[in-house]
Motif scaffolding. Structure first.
Motif, short mmCIF file in Angstrom:
data_model
loop_
_atom_site.label_atom_id
_atom_site.label_comp_id
_atom_site.label_asym_id
_atom_site.label_seq_id
_atom_site.Cartn_x
_atom_site.Cartn_y
_atom_site.Cartn_z
N SER A 236 0.84 -1.20 0.00
CA SER A 236 0.00 0.00 0.00
C SER A 236 0.88 1.25 0.00
CB SER A 236 -0.90 0.01 1.23
OG SER A 236 -0.12 0.05 2.41
N LEU A 237 0.34 2.31 -0.60
CA LEU A 237 1.05 3.58 -0.70
C LEU A 237 0.27 4.67 0.04
CD1 LEU A 237 2.10 3.60 -4.45
CD2 LEU A 237 3.49 2.98 -2.49
N GLN A 238 1.03 5.63 0.56
CA GLN A 238 0.45 6.83 1.15
C GLN A 238 1.00 8.02 0.38
OE1 GLN A 238 -1.69 7.39 3.75
NE2 GLN A 238 -2.04 5.20 4.03
N TYR A 239 0.08 8.94 -0.01
CA TYR A 239 0.51 10.15 -0.70
C TYR A 239 0.47 11.31 0.29
CZ TYR A 239 0.08 7.59 -5.08
OH TYR A 239 0.25 6.68 -6.09
N HIS A 240 1.51 12.16 0.21
CA HIS A 240 1.66 13.28 1.15
C HIS A 240 1.81 14.56 0.34
CE1 HIS A 240 2.50 10.14 4.11
NE2 HIS A 240 3.38 9.66 3.23
N VAL A 241 0.90 15.50 0.55
CA VAL A 241 0.97 16.81 -0.10
C VAL A 241 1.33 17.83 0.98
CG1 VAL A 241 -0.25 18.53 -1.44
CG2 VAL A 241 -0.78 16.10 -1.74
#
Length: 819
Positions: A315-320
């Motif tokens: 699984s991936l987590q995106y961080h803005v």
């Protein structure tokens, strides 16, 4: 006695003796046994006999021990044989006191050396050896290089020896064990454990690499590592190295890799394998697709979207993130999120990254986004010049231009476009203005901001006049100011502020500080516009301060120095001394001044007054000045007797008492009197005296007076004698007090008087033609340099008789005082 006979004797006796001796086996080897027994009272020795259990009549050994021994060894035994051991206590006659027996086996015989020793891992040996008949277990003995011995009990071969030290050489021997004891150790063999496994740890510094590191393994000369991609048996990488890290690059992004390794020792032996570890590479860097402003729950926000990376492991987590400390996160199921809240006039540098359990990817390239500007704040009006006002505001960031809107109370309007943060417009006193400012940039205009309501100030009064009506009071007048309801007059110096509020155009300010420069401002006020604090100040100086701490110091009899504490900045001081003898003055810009030409015996009243450009100050408090008393002009000394003189003098102004002193090398005389004369004793004749006098006033003031010296008269002679001589002559003889005087002798009778004179240095003189039969008064007197006689010498009385026509006897009748 032979062994069989002894053994038979012991056997016979043992049937009759009490079994009181307790026997135990302390230890046994394959050829000897150590026994212990209890001590028997009265025993002189102990005899120990060993016989095979299967042949009790054939003892194989014996030993004798002293009365104090309770432990002994019996040797010459055979390995792994069951023996009966007998202990007999004997008295001095070698008779048996007590007896005891025990059955025990000797230990097995020494084993063959260990066959093989192999390392199972860095802490475990697998030991193989030959089994021994009759042995119930085996003891494997290990000795390390520090000679520390450990023993392990095993039951069969091969056996595992655990809890050893890695990469350590051991000496190993083995002993067999039965019920009787253990054999002697076998010949030793040596073996060394292998190196321990490296403790691997891994991380993914980038999305295509893995770094494997481990702590150095002691004595390792090389390391072997292997890596393969999970689920892909075709990707298998091996690596040999002498360092303690391994960087593997060129890997697939977001993939899982399996890693293990071991160390090599200097002998070229492979160490223990490490456990497998898994490490994932970081995901690929995302790219931003779009950035826009949105409203989110009533708050302004920035919507950021990106391109998703399909087909990665896990699984991936995106961080803005924004450089304004705003962040939002999203999972791999979404490709956008909102940064909120954002404000006006903000510059956001937006980046996106993704992360998995290995860590974050590199951040995407930055995208700059600027929100619309904020409305200008802190609007303020400053009247730069009369009739011209400047509207100012705080700088707003990221603005291209401003527009200011000014609306006057009578409806007149004007606007001003500028790129600066101020705008100048025409204004007159007494008007109300409504003002606002908007900011603009490429994103549009700012929201509605502050509206400033400003009323210009009242006009300042004109014709302000300040006059000093007393040393501490100003009177201020001015012309009426249009629209003013109240005037506030303010006078301030460096230490105080004095206020006067009045509706009339006049004000008096009292209790002002002396010698102070006051800044006087008349401020018009009303309820609408308040007070105009920008009116011009007028400077006025108060009169100088009154001199303080007046001090008088006498310099000489006719001069006094007058000093005071300087308490004015610029002032001329006038000192005035007034008295019955007139007025004396002196002027100075300092703090002291001399009053001169003061007559003696006079009183003056002294004061100081300061004058400055502001006017005349108050005079100081007065001090009384008294000059010293005058000295008497005339002074006379009259010698009354040879040892007493009368001093008299003329009256002296201001003198109350006098101290007169006559001083010489032979002594002095002194008198203190209120009179104008003084009788002084203890005067030495023929002596020069210095005459001094102190004239003292009523207050104790003194004047020292000096006069011409005084010489006392010559001393009267002593030892005066009268002798009759031939031819009717008399000789007068004396002892003189000095050789510098002439003497005159006088003889006074009832009928005739006679005189004779002696020159200086002589001490006698002859008087001829003396008439006898008479009584004569005789006096010898020294003459002064002027030729006058000293009048107070003593007189002596002599009678002169006749003898026929000649002088007879001269008889001394005594002295007579001088009148």
């Amino acid at each position: 006695m032979k062994w069989p006979a002894i053994f038979v004797l012991l056997s016979i006796c043992s049937q009759a003796a009490a079994q009181d001796i307790e026997v135990s086996v302390f230890s046994a080897t394959s050829k000897s046994v150590i026994l212990r027994w209890t001590r028997i009272y009265g025993a002189s020795s102990y005899k120990v006999i060993a016989a095979p259990q299967n042949s009790p009549g054939n003892p194989v050994g014996y030993a004798v021990f002293g009365p104090h021994t309770v432990m002994g060894t019996i040797n010459s035994l055979s390995p792994n044989i069951m023996y009966t051991f007998t202990v007999a206590a004997l008295d001095n006659a070698q008779e048996i006191l007590n007896i005891g027996t025990i059955d025990s086996s000797s230990a097995p015989e020494v084993m063959d050396p260990i066959l093989t020793v192999k390392s199972k891992d860095s802490k475990t040996f697998i030991v193989s050896f030959s089994l021994k008949t009759g042995a119930t277990s085996y003891i494997i003995r290990l000795q390390n290089p520090n000679r520390f011995i450990r023993e392990y009990i095993v039951s069969s071969s091969p056996a595992e020896i655990e809890s050893l030290d890695p990469y350590t050489e051991y000496s190993l021997s083995i002993m067999s064990v039965n019920s009787g004891g253990q054999s002697q150790p076998s010949s030793p063999v040596t073996a060394k454990t292998v190196l321990p496994p490296p403790q691997l740890s891994a991380s993914s510094p980038s999305n295509d690499s893995i770094t494997v590191s481990w702590a150095p393994v002691a004595n390792a000369v090389q390391y072997s590592l292997s890596l393969y991609k999970f689920g892909w048996n075709t990707t298998f990488i091996k690596h040999n190295t002498s360092s303690t890290n391994w960087i593997v690059s060129g890997l697939d992004m977001g993939s899982v890799y399996v890693i293990k390794g071991f160390a090599w020792d200097p002998e070229g032996r492979q160490g223990e394998d490490s456990q497998y570890i898994n490490q994932m590479t970081r995901p690929a860097m995302p790219s931003i697709a779009n950035v826009s402003m949105v409203m989110n729950n009533g708050l302004a926000g920035i919507s950021v979207s990106w391109e998703r990376d399909e087909g990665v492991f896990g699984s991936l987590q995106y961080h803005v993130m924004s450089d304004q400390n705003l962040t939002c996160n999203s999972t791999s199921t979404s490709s956008s999120c909102i940064l909120a809240p954002v404000g006006c006039g903000e510059v956001h540098i937006v980046r996106v990254s993704t992360s998995n359990e290995a860590g974050p990817s590199d951040q995407s390239g930055p995208m700059v986004f600027i929100t619309s500007p904020c409305p200008p704040q802190s609007l303020a009006v400053v009247e730069s010049t009369e009739g011209s006002c400047t509207l100012t505001w705080d700088t707003v960031t990221h603005v291209d231009s401003y527009t200011a809107f000014i609306k006057r109370g009578d409806g007149a309007e004007e606007s001003c476009n500028t790129t600066s943060r101020s705008c100048t417009y025409n204004c007159t006193c007494g008007h109300t203005y409504l003002m606002s400012v908007m900011a603009f940039n490429q994103a549009g205009s700012s929201p509605e901001g502050q509206v400033l309501n400003d009323t210009t100030l009242l006009c300042c009064p004109e014709g302000v006049s300040i006059s000093a009506v007393s040393t501490d009071t100003f009177e201020i007048t001015w012309t009426v100011s249009r629209g003013a309801e109240l005037y506030q007059t303010r006078a301030a110096d460096s230490s105080e502020v004095i206020l006067c509020n009045d509706t009339a155009p006049v004000c008096a300010l009292s209790d002002l500080s002396c010698d102070s420069s006051y800044s006087v401002v008349v401020t018009p006020c009303n309820d609408i516009s308040g007070c105009n604090r920008a009116c011009k100040a007028h400077t006025q100086i108060t009169a100088p301060c009154m001199p303080m701490n007046l001090m008088l110091t006498q310099r000489n009899s006719s001069c006094f120095s007058v000093s005071w504490t300087p308490n004015n900045r610029l002032a001329i001081y006038t000192v005035t001394a007034s008295g019955d003898d007139g007025t004396r003055t002196c002027n100075t810009d300092g703090n002291s001044c001399d009053i001169t030409d003061l007559p003696c015996g006079s009183n003056f009243e002294v004061s100081v007054i300061a004058t400055s450009p502001a006017g005349l100050g108050l005079p100081s408090y007065s001090e009384l000045l008294e000059t010293g008393p005058c000295c008497p002009v005339d002074q006379v000394v009259d010698q009354v007797t040879q040892a007493m003189s009368n001093v008299s003098w003329s009256p002296a102004k201001g003198a109350h008492t006098f101290i007169t002193s006559l001083t010489s090398t032979r002594g002095h005389a002194r008198c203190h009197t209120m009179d104008s004369h003084c009788l002084m004793g203890c005067i030495t004749c023929g002596t020069n005296y210095t005459i001094t006098m102190e004239a003292i006033s009523h207050s104790g003031g003194r004047s020292n007076c000096s006069y011409e010296g005084f010489s006392s008269s010559a001393c009267c002679p002593s030892g005066v004698r009268l002798y009759g001589m031939a031819h009717s002559s008399l000789r007068v003889h004396w002892r003189g007090a000095g050789s510098s005087h002439s003497y005159v002798t006088e003889l006074v009778g009832s009928r005739n008087n006679y005189t004779c004179t002696a020159s200086p240095g002589e001490s006698s003189c002859d008087v001829p033609n003396i008439q006898c039969g008479d009584v004569y008064t005789v006096v010898v007197t020294p003459l002064t340099p002027e030729g006058s006689k000293v009048l107070f010498c003593a007189q002596r009385i002599y009678s002169v008789s006749c003898e026929g026509s000649n002088l007879g006897t001269v008889i001394y009748r005594g002295k007579r005082s001088v009148d």
